[in-house]
Design an enzyme around this catalytic site. Structure first.
Site, PDB file in Angstrom:
ATOM      1  N   LYS A 202       0.838  -1.209   0.000  1.00  0.00           N
ATOM      2  CA  LYS A 202       0.000   0.000   0.000  1.00  0.00           C
ATOM      3  C   LYS A 202       0.875   1.263   0.000  1.00  0.00           C
ATOM      4  O   LYS A 202       0.655   2.184  -0.788  1.00  0.00           O
ATOM      5  CB  LYS A 202      -0.897  -0.001   1.253  1.00  0.00           C
ATOM      6  CG  LYS A 202      -1.545   1.328   1.549  1.00  0.00           C
ATOM      7  CD  LYS A 202      -2.432   1.257   2.777  1.00  0.00           C
ATOM      8  CE  LYS A 202      -1.772   1.606   4.083  1.00  0.00           C
ATOM      9  NZ  LYS A 202      -1.444   3.021   4.263  1.00  0.00           N
ATOM     10  N   ASN A 203       1.860   1.290   0.894  1.00  0.00           N
ATOM     11  CA  ASN A 203       2.637   2.516   1.066  1.00  0.00           C
ATOM     12  C   ASN A 203       3.600   2.789  -0.087  1.00  0.00           C
ATOM     13  O   ASN A 203       4.164   3.880  -0.178  1.00  0.00           O
ATOM     14  CB  ASN A 203       3.398   2.491   2.397  1.00  0.00           C
ATOM     15  CG  ASN A 203       2.460   2.680   3.576  1.00  0.00           C
ATOM     16  OD1 ASN A 203       1.265   2.945   3.391  1.00  0.00           O
ATOM     17  ND2 ASN A 203       2.979   2.534   4.788  1.00  0.00           N
TER      18      ASN A 203
ATOM     19  N   CYS B 150      -5.582  12.334  13.043  1.00  0.00           N
ATOM     20  CA  CYS B 150      -5.872  10.936  12.751  1.00  0.00           C
ATOM     21  C   CYS B 150      -5.922  10.199  14.070  1.00  0.00           C
ATOM     22  O   CYS B 150      -5.757  10.800  15.122  1.00  0.00           O
ATOM     23  CB  CYS B 150      -4.841  10.341  11.810  1.00  0.00           C
ATOM     24  SG  CYS B 150      -3.293   9.970  12.602  1.00  0.00           S
TER      25      CYS B 150
ATOM     26  N   ARG C  89      -0.079  14.442  13.544  1.00  0.00           N
ATOM     27  CA  ARG C  89       0.596  14.165  12.258  1.00  0.00           C
ATOM     28  C   ARG C  89       0.586  15.373  11.305  1.00  0.00           C
ATOM     29  O   ARG C  89      -0.149  15.427  10.332  1.00  0.00           O
ATOM     30  CB  ARG C  89      -0.036  12.935  11.579  1.00  0.00           C
ATOM     31  CG  ARG C  89       0.096  11.691  12.412  1.00  0.00           C
ATOM     32  CD  ARG C  89      -0.466  10.481  11.721  1.00  0.00           C
ATOM     33  NE  ARG C  89       0.444   9.926  10.751  1.00  0.00           N
ATOM     34  CZ  ARG C  89       0.095   9.004   9.854  1.00  0.00           C
ATOM     35  NH1 ARG C  89      -1.132   8.580   9.805  1.00  0.00           N
ATOM     36  NH2 ARG C  89       0.975   8.508   9.029  1.00  0.00           N
TER      37      ARG C  89
ATOM     38  N   ASP D  10       4.678   0.672  12.119  1.00  0.00           N
ATOM     39  CA  ASP D  10       3.500   0.002  11.560  1.00  0.00           C
ATOM     40  C   ASP D  10       3.402  -1.469  11.977  1.00  0.00           C
ATOM     41  O   ASP D  10       2.428  -2.132  11.631  1.00  0.00           O
ATOM     42  CB  ASP D  10       3.493   0.107  10.025  1.00  0.00           C
ATOM     43  CG  ASP D  10       3.113   1.499   9.548  1.00  0.00           C
ATOM     44  OD1 ASP D  10       2.736   2.335  10.387  1.00  0.00           O
ATOM     45  OD2 ASP D  10       3.203   1.758   8.332  1.00  0.00           O
TER      46      ASP D  10
ATOM     47  N   ARG E 260      -8.589  -0.798   4.532  1.00  0.00           N
ATOM     48  CA  ARG E 260      -7.744   0.249   3.951  1.00  0.00           C
ATOM     49  C   ARG E 260      -6.382  -0.305   3.553  1.00  0.00           C
ATOM     50  O   ARG E 260      -5.767   0.186   2.609  1.00  0.00           O
ATOM     51  CB  ARG E 260      -7.516   1.381   4.968  1.00  0.00           C
ATOM     52  CG  ARG E 260      -8.743   2.228   5.228  1.00  0.00           C
ATOM     53  CD  ARG E 260      -8.368   3.416   6.079  1.00  0.00           C
ATOM     54  NE  ARG E 260      -7.119   3.983   5.596  1.00  0.00           N
ATOM     55  CZ  ARG E 260      -6.215   4.584   6.342  1.00  0.00           C
ATOM     56  NH1 ARG E 260      -6.410   4.737   7.631  1.00  0.00           N
ATOM     57  NH2 ARG E 260      -5.116   5.069   5.823  1.00  0.00           N
TER      58      ARG E 260
END
Ligand code: UD1
Length: 417
Positions: A22-23, A116, A121, A304, A396
């Site tokens: 994803k990133n 968030c 952030r 993460d 997500r």
């Protein structure tokens, strides 16, 4: 809203294939804005965040088609330069379009992402990078409004390495006039992936993977094809799933070198990890040894993976300590894990996890993407049923997590709501 139900108990066994990252996909998708034409991305994960970025590119004028993990993005008619609040608020990574829009159109209007689930952030590094490259940047009505004639190469120095700001700076500097140097750049594999994609488009970038990235700006970039790298966080999550259930799982489609810090900690906890060609076999200890983990920018232990490791630590032998040096407040999963019988306390950015002998299923609520994964992992070993609500967070960033876990023997199902 969908829920995931997990019945604790089964040892996971079998083989699981890891999806595209994803990133890596998100900044690469944003970078297609730099060059008009048809870009083809392979191994694109099927995730809500990827669809959100697709919608955002659509608003900016792109034609986006995603099927069977192939993503085709036609940016010929991208004439818009505003990333609206309604999309940006759904996904902070939308800020990745700032650099590409500014470099291509000389102007960009991108909504501030806002808060968030784990703290404020900010985006000040992104703004600073654009200013360093000569843009005039203002904050107006909740939007970052940036303008320039043509960006000019510059030295951009970050106080701390930021993944997103490094990506924005690299993309923008690729079309700037002259040479740019990004100092104290982030070194994550996703930075390397973006640099490779930009090079495929004709950019002149060296030094990615180190803390000094050098970009010789070019006048024009061209549409390119690229294969998205495997998701090292999804890989790490499945390694924990194998370990926590005392299982035996072959993880395929990964880049082992991207997972080194996670592999090292799993071994320290007692997991047996062996290479089988390009794949990795993980055999779990189930009741592992307590360890201490401190998150740090790559190649350190990824923030993460912090929540998923906490799941593993809840049943370890002894007391583990997690220190998150990237985010001051990323422990929203702690009260939920404690509802399952874990014994976790926090003091600012430090969590103390005292291993327990038994966890018991309960209704819990996902608070963010990686926290959701931690709750599912804990559900795999909690006695009885764990019901995880608000699973839209997990969609997500994890492609079909319940199907992949069920394929390994987990008793897990999604209930549509
Ligand atoms: C990326 C990842 C996210 C991961 C994070 C840290 C993507 C899409 N997301 O997020 O999954 O958790 O890296 O590995 O790749 N900071 C500032 N000002 C800024 C930007 C960042 O103060 O303008 C701070 C952040 O608050 C944080 C640190 O810098 O403390 C690192 O954040 P950063 O690397 O920028 O994270 P993201 O790119 O947002």
């Amino acid at each position: 809203m969908d829920k995931i139900l997990v019945e604790g108990g089964p040892r996971l066994e079998g083989e699981v294939r890891i999806s595209g990252a994803k990133n890596a996909a998100l900044p690469i998708m944003a970078a297609t804005l730099l060059a008009p034409g048809v870009h083809n991305l392979k191994n694109a994960p099927s995730l809500v965040d990827v669809r959100t970025m697709g919608k955002l590119l659509g608003v900016l004028g792109a034609d986006v088609d995603h099927h069977d993990h192939s993503l085709t993005i036609d940016t010929k008619n991208c004439n818009e330069h505003e990333a609206p609040y309604e999309l940006v608020k759904q996904m902070r990574a939308s800020i990745c379009v700032l650099g590409p829009l500014l470099a291509r159109h000389g102007r960009a209007r991108v909504s501030l992402p806002g808060g968030c689930a784990w703290g404020p952030r900010p985006v000040d590094f992104h703004v600073k990078a654009m200013k360093d490259l000569g843009a005039d940047v203002k904050l107006e009505h909740g939007y970052v409004v940036a303008e320039c004639r043509r960006l000019t190469g510059a030295t951009i120095q970050f106080d701390i390495p930021s993944v997103g700001a490094t990506e924005n700076a690299m993309a923008a500097a690729s079309l700037a006039k002259g040479r740019s140097v990004i100092e104290n750049a982030a070194r994550e594999p996703e930075i390397g992936a973006l640099a490779s994609f930009l090079r495929a488009m004709g950019a002149r970038i060296t030094g990615d993977g180190t803390d000094a990235i050098v970009i010789e700006g070019v006048d024009e970039l061209f549409a390119a094809d690229f294969e998205i790298i495997p998701d090292r966080i999804e890989a790490g999550t499945f390694m924990v799933a194998a370990a926590i259930t005392g299982g035996d799982v072959l993880i395929t489609g990964i880049r082992k070198e991207h997972c080194a810090a996670v592999i090292m900690k799993l071994k320290e906890m007692g997991a047996e990890i062996t290479e089988e060609g390009a794949d990795l076999r993980v055999k779990g200890p189930m009741w592992g040894r307590a360890v201490n983990v401190t998150t740090a920018p790559y190649p350190g232990f990824p923030t993460d993976m912090q929540a998923q490791f906490m799941a593993l630590m809840t049943i370890a032998d002894g007391t583990s300590v997690i220190t998150d040096t990237i985010y001051a407040d990323r422990f929203a999963h702690v009260p939920e894990l404690n509802r399952l019988g874990a014994d976790v306390g926090t003091d600012r950015n430090v969590a103390i996890v005292s291993g327990v002998k038994k966890l018991s299923g309960a209704k819990v609520m996902a608070t963010d993407l990686r926290a959701s994964a931690a709750l599912i992992l804990t559900g795999l070993i909690a006695e009885g049923e764990t019901e995880v609500s608000r699973v839209y967070h997990i969609d997500r960033g994890y492609e079909s997590i319940e199907k992949k876990l069920a394929g390994l023997g987990a008793k897990i199902r999604r209930v549509k709501g």
